[in-house]
Scaffold this motif. Sequence first.
Motif, mmCIF file in Angstrom:
data_model
loop_
_atom_site.group_PDB
_atom_site.id
_atom_site.type_symbol
_atom_site.label_atom_id
_atom_site.label_comp_id
_atom_site.label_asym_id
_atom_site.label_seq_id
_atom_site.Cartn_x
_atom_site.Cartn_y
_atom_site.Cartn_z
ATOM 1 N N SER A 27 25.280 47.449 -38.145
ATOM 2 C CA SER A 27 24.011 47.377 -37.173
ATOM 3 C C SER A 27 24.221 47.802 -36.074
ATOM 4 O O SER A 27 23.461 48.567 -35.322
ATOM 5 N N LYS B 243 24.532 51.783 -35.679
ATOM 6 C CA LYS B 243 23.311 52.275 -35.974
ATOM 7 C C LYS B 243 22.295 52.030 -34.563
ATOM 8 O O LYS B 243 21.419 53.032 -34.349
ATOM 9 N N GLN B 244 22.469 50.894 -33.986
ATOM 10 C CA GLN B 244 21.537 50.459 -33.105
ATOM 11 C C GLN B 244 21.833 51.498 -31.777
ATOM 12 O O GLN B 244 20.895 52.008 -31.202
ATOM 13 N N GLN C 186 22.836 54.642 -31.811
ATOM 14 C CA GLN C 186 22.443 55.922 -32.377
ATOM 15 C C GLN C 186 20.877 56.010 -32.207
ATOM 16 O O GLN C 186 20.277 56.813 -31.816
#
Lengths: 246, 509
Positions: A17, A20-21, A23
């Motif tokens: 996570s 991804k955060q 990105q």
Amino acid sequence: MTSETDHNWLNRLEEQSRLKQEQFMDGIAAKLGRDRIRTAPEHPFRGAPDFWKEFEWPLEQRITQFTANFEAAGGHVVRLSNREAVSQFIRDKAVEMSAATILRQQEEALSCLRLEESLLEAQVLSWNDEADTDWRAVAARADFGIVMADYATAYTGSIVVKSAPNKGRSVSLLPTVLVAVIPVDRMVTRLGEILVQFDQAGREQLPAGIHFISGPSRSADIENDLTIGVHGPGIVYALLVDSYEN
Amino acid sequence: MSSSELKAKTVKERAGQALNNDFLRNAVKFTTERLRLGKKLASEEHGNWDVWRERGRQIRLHTIAHLDYYLNEFAEQARANGAHVHFAETAEEAVAISLQITEHKSAKSVVKSKSMVSEELHLNKALDSIGVEAVETDLGEYIIQLADETPSHIIIPAIHKNRYQIAELLSAEAGETLPPDTTILAGFVRMKLREKFLEADIGMTGCNFAIAETGSMVLFENEGNARMVTTVPKTQITLMGMERIIPSWADLEVMATLLPRSATGQKLTVYMSGISGPKREADADGPDEMHIIIIDNGRSLQLGDPEFQELLNCIRCGACLNACPVYRHIGGHAYGGTYSGPIGAVLTPALNKNVAEWDDIANASSLCGACYEACPVKIPLHDMLVSLRRRKIEAGRGDKLEAMGMKGFAAVMGNAKRYRSAIKLGKWGQKLVVRGGEIRTRIGPLKGWNSYRVTPSLPKQSFRDRWPEVAQEIHSTSGPMNPEIAARLKERLLAAEFRKGEKAYDKRN
Ligand code: SF4
């Protein structure tokens, strides 16, 4: 699933996570055509318009407006002078409606009503006063749920309750009848008067659940026909009390 | 299954009276009218409505313009509250995360409260595919789930069902005949769903607003099922569009002022809940574990796009649907996407980044501006519809007829005298709408929402046949287009250059 423990699994998800955060946020900034913003931006339009922030009704008008709004939403409002009157009212209602189980929040302000002793017709329980009980299940079969309101707002006709270990979210939700005791000095005019307190208190001070309740549970999903008590309490009493302290 | 046989048979018997075009149209009309009026009264009673709208718009604009900061802040604060935050770029990713959680918890059932995002993801199907029962608990959603359909209105999902149909559906579920009495039907649902709430392993909700500074999520509802879903099961999953953010609780006052009034005409929904993380250690209810899945699924495509960024300001109130004369006539399922009405006509192609797929139904906007007037955060939906058309033509996908539609539009817009005539308004609208005599796709009144497939008696009615009625209604309910909007649209048209428009509009106009 596998033998992976909950803890490991959650850690693994968090790692993913966080990647991804970054990105996500980089992508947003790129699309907005600028670098990432990492400090709180100036927010010139925070909250309600200025004229509204000054708006306030005197107490009697707050009470009248609350009553009108709450009743228009299908709730009942009763004004009582003191604690004894509250105790009496609840006892009478419970007997009248043949309530078998009454669940109240575990609060001094409610235990002093002494319903346990005076209401022999019903079983009166106090939220979370012993471990190893499934309190949600207790609430689901309770006829009455009794809560103290933390605040009330006149303009929207809302009762506000905050969760705590001794104050279950289920008590205002699962029983058939909800009785909320509201000392009148907890009644404000606008929603904003209460909401800003949560900003001021800050994240650490917030309970898990804050609920604004503005009448009985309702739905108009079947042919626009108003149905009361679809999931939450179908009967809601707001007891406005002039002087609750002894 | 004998119950489905029974269902089909009895519904067939009723098909003549109930499943007909008139009922749907009247129901949609009646409901939207009720909501529209409610909104009007509520906003007038509140007063200074435009000041509030403008404030709402500013808060949304500010938040979206700084979305990387606020979304990041929300994620950090939500984690600090003890929630598990996930990010999903696509619907598939969001589904995968949801399924992973479900499997890891060995869940057998999931209770859900209304969430348009979940509709976007087709999550129920996915859960079903791994043998997990997904139960919609909003009364209207529960009804359409039993009927195996999709919602037709953001706020009133079962707007297209009458009480006899609902009694049929619920009777099959109850195993006994329930009378078509609203109170009894709702009572049955209450009882039935109580069991489901208490048994379920996971509760799943959408999210109306997420407060960045404290990592809280806010839910507005009337029934109490969203509270159930966030209070009773041990694990809770929140599905959240990445744009749902507002900075603070103070800002929530503005949203709480705009949303319920615009949606249903209420001063506040019966429940407004602010939830900050899972239950605290010593609490005796609330979820032990809370997951928040933040979803892009095409939303970020609007960022930095001057024509469409404001779509992200939408607070999903449904007011534009209720205001739209076209929606009132054709109902939600004709739009063929998760979101219907004017917002759906723009949002669906925008989220799919696919103007080519842009359905003819998007043409079925009269551009009368009623959606903008109704919108509590002032999203210029009609401007966007015009932009979509232009882009489609620019991309070489518009055909001649559509170009002519543009021409007709431009012609009318270019002539103030003609524009003032309501009849002309109807006429150019017709040009925009009609292709080959009728709108070809999904406009068959029952297609897409009728799962019984026993409707032979329905007359096939072209949209053109209905257009005079629609035009009449535009005239009677919306009045003339706001001159400000008209001027803006005109400017936009004049500024547009159609590369492949076959002289899409005449420069003399
Ligand atoms: S576009 Fe505006 S009116 Fe339509 S649903 Fe969104 S906020 Fe409501």
